[in-house]
Motif scaffolding. Structure first.
Motif, PDB file in Angstrom:
ATOM      1  N   TYR A 137      -4.693  51.897 -79.545  1.00 34.09           N
ATOM      2  CA  TYR A 137      -6.081  52.278 -79.851  1.00 34.09           C
ATOM      3  C   TYR A 137      -7.014  51.743 -78.769  1.00 34.09           C
ATOM      4  CZ  TYR A 137      -6.329  47.482 -81.695  1.00 34.09           C
ATOM      5  OH  TYR A 137      -6.280  46.116 -81.823  1.00 34.09           O
ATOM      6  N   CYS A 193     -10.131  49.809 -77.201  1.00 31.10           N
ATOM      7  CA  CYS A 193     -10.832  48.581 -77.594  1.00 31.10           C
ATOM      8  C   CYS A 193     -12.024  48.378 -76.672  1.00 31.10           C
ATOM      9  CB  CYS A 193      -9.858  47.407 -77.472  1.00 31.10           C
ATOM     10  SG  CYS A 193     -10.667  45.807 -77.643  1.00 31.10           S
ATOM     11  N   GLY A 219      -8.202  41.832 -83.650  1.00 30.82           N
ATOM     12  CA  GLY A 219      -7.927  43.153 -84.235  1.00 30.82           C
ATOM     13  C   GLY A 219      -9.164  43.959 -84.586  1.00 30.82           C
ATOM     14  N   ARG A 233      -9.167  47.760 -84.216  1.00 29.45           N
ATOM     15  CA  ARG A 233      -8.188  48.494 -85.032  1.00 29.45           C
ATOM     16  C   ARG A 233      -8.919  49.292 -86.096  1.00 29.45           C
ATOM     17  NH1 ARG A 233      -2.643  46.095 -87.577  1.00 29.45           N
ATOM     18  NH2 ARG A 233      -1.841  45.105 -85.703  1.00 29.45           N
ATOM     19  N   ASP A 234     -10.075  48.752 -86.499  1.00 30.01           N
ATOM     20  CA  ASP A 234     -10.876  49.372 -87.557  1.00 30.01           C
ATOM     21  C   ASP A 234     -11.855  50.365 -86.908  1.00 30.01           C
ATOM     22  OD1 ASP A 234     -13.092  49.870 -89.230  1.00 30.01           O
ATOM     23  OD2 ASP A 234     -12.798  47.992 -90.309  1.00 30.01           O
ATOM     24  N   ARG A 254     -15.082  49.563 -84.483  1.00 26.34           N
ATOM     25  CA  ARG A 254     -14.974  50.036 -83.095  1.00 26.34           C
ATOM     26  C   ARG A 254     -16.203  50.868 -82.723  1.00 26.34           C
ATOM     27  NH1 ARG A 254     -10.615  54.268 -82.531  1.00 26.34           N
ATOM     28  NH2 ARG A 254      -9.340  52.641 -83.449  1.00 26.34           N
ATOM     29  N   ARG A 311      -5.056  48.957 -76.552  1.00 17.18           N
ATOM     30  CA  ARG A 311      -4.205  47.901 -77.116  1.00 17.18           C
ATOM     31  C   ARG A 311      -3.065  48.479 -77.936  1.00 17.18           C
ATOM     32  NH1 ARG A 311      -6.252  42.705 -76.851  1.00 17.18           N
ATOM     33  NH2 ARG A 311      -8.398  42.640 -76.077  1.00 17.18           N
ATOM     34  N   CYS A 370      -0.824  48.199 -81.112  1.00 19.33           N
ATOM     35  CA  CYS A 370      -1.031  47.724 -82.474  1.00 19.33           C
ATOM     36  C   CYS A 370       0.265  47.047 -82.953  1.00 19.33           C
ATOM     37  CB  CYS A 370      -1.302  48.996 -83.272  1.00 19.33           C
ATOM     38  SG  CYS A 370      -2.034  48.776 -84.823  1.00 19.33           S
ATOM     39  N   ASP A 402       2.539  39.371 -84.874  1.00 17.41           N
ATOM     40  CA  ASP A 402       1.210  39.392 -85.495  1.00 17.41           C
ATOM     41  C   ASP A 402       0.527  38.024 -85.460  1.00 17.41           C
ATOM     42  OD1 ASP A 402       3.532  39.232 -87.202  1.00 17.41           O
ATOM     43  OD2 ASP A 402       2.184  38.911 -88.880  1.00 17.41           O
ATOM     44  N   ASP A 407      -2.563  42.112 -80.976  1.00 14.92           N
ATOM     45  CA  ASP A 407      -2.589  43.415 -80.300  1.00 14.92           C
ATOM     46  C   ASP A 407      -2.881  43.179 -78.814  1.00 14.92           C
ATOM     47  OD1 ASP A 407      -2.192  44.418 -82.792  1.00 14.92           O
ATOM     48  OD2 ASP A 407      -4.210  45.231 -83.053  1.00 14.92           O
TER      49      ASP A 407
END
Ligand code: GLU
Length: 310
Positions: free
Chosen positions: A102, A104, A129, A132-133, A137, A152, A154, A175, A180
């Motif tokens: 995704y 970033c 992260g 990621r949302d 973002r 990045r 995920c 994690d 990420d």
């Protein structure tokens, strides 16, 4: 089955880099495998003009050779990362299609402020992260409309375990300990982590012999090898050479360059003897060629001696 040595042409190799090259060469020769010489000149802003040529010259001067590589070609050509962008783009597209990456827009400051761990590893804090949302973002993008995205990977909730031939059992949570990570930088360059996996994968590398500073990158690379459908190589993370004060050698500090040794009138065998002795392959420092060194070793013996030296 093949091994590789993958120098970065950001300056002449120092004795520590050369020792890693010698060990990669020995591993391949003792295993009866071809050795590939790949030039990691992807990070163009850090590439020093003439450095690739000098590296190849220095390695040959020492008596090392390879079967495929930057200066001789081969079936997996090109062997310079700067010429392999289409290959990286293809892998990038594959990850994009699988929805595993995704964009970033976070600035370094955003990440530092949001990260719970102040400094996770040498790549900086673990990315929290945020992008990621999609909602968060979009908010960051509104605040920084000029900012170009980095991309990045995920990471899944997964702990990677592997047996390093030298450092033993390694376990790293993607994690918790990695986060990420960037596979394409905001300046448009593909990151080392993606490039190295695509190259080792496409070149069918079975044994990666490299400095222990890259141990921390290995779990994320194994994740990428598997996601992209490549064979995961065996890793040999060999000890880094330290200076008298116990610090890692650096390319900036010319004291441990081959040039200084040559100016003192030392020949290649003297340098190889110094490198071999410094990592416990021979019992006393004496002039020896790479071939003579290989004649006195087997693959098991090479590993035992490196383990004893740790
Ligand atoms: N190009 C890296 C270096 O010179 C080595 C990367 C690798 O072996 O994976 O340190």
């Amino acid at each position: 089955m093949s091994g590789r040595y993958a120098p970065s042409p950001s300056g002449p190799l120092h004795l520590g880099n050369l020792r890693t090259a010698l060990l990669a060469w020995l591993q391949a020769r003792l295993a009866g495998q071809p050795l590939i010489l790949r030039m990691e000149d992807l990070d163009l802003p850090r590439v020093k003009p003439g450095s690739s040529e000098q590296i190849l010259k220095d390695l040959r001067w020492l008596g090392l050779d390879w079967d495929q590589g930057a200066d001789i070609g081969g079936p997996a050509a090109p062997y310079e990362q700067s010429a392999r962008k289409p290959q990286y783009q293809q892998a990038f597209q594959q990850l994009l299609d699988q929805d595993l990456i995704y964009p970033c827009y976070c600035s370094r400051k955003d990440i530092q402020q949001a990260a719970s761990a102040p400094h996770a590893d040498e790549y900086g804090p673990i990315y929290p992260g945020t992008c990621r949302d999609p909602g968060k973002r979009a908010a960051i993008k509104r605040r920084l409309p000029e900012k170009i995205a980095a991309w990045r990977y995920c990471v899944p909730t997964r702990t990677i375990e592997f047996e390093d031939r030298i450092t033993g059992h390694i376990s790293q949570s993607l994690d918790q300990e990695v986060g990420d990570f960037i596979i394409k930088r905001a300046d448009g360059l593909f990151a080392y982590q993606l490039a190295v996996v695509v190259d080792d994968g496409m070149m069918a590398i079975t044994d990666v012999v490299r400095g222990a500073d890259l141990l921390d990158s290995t779990a994320r690379q194994i994740e990428l090898f598997e996601t992209l459908g490549y064979l995961v190589p065996t890793f040999w993370h060999v000890p880094l050479m330290m200076d008298g004060a116990g610090a890692r050698l650096s390319k900036r500090d010319g004291a441990d360059s081959l040039e200084v040794w040559r100016q003192q009138g030392k020949n290649a065998k003297a340098v190889i003897g110094h490198l071999a002795f410094s990592v416990g392959l021979i019992d006393e420092e004496r002039a020896i060629s790479p071939l003579e060194l290989a004649q006195g070793l087997t693959l098991d013996l090479l590993r035992d001696k490196l383990l004893n030296h740790l």
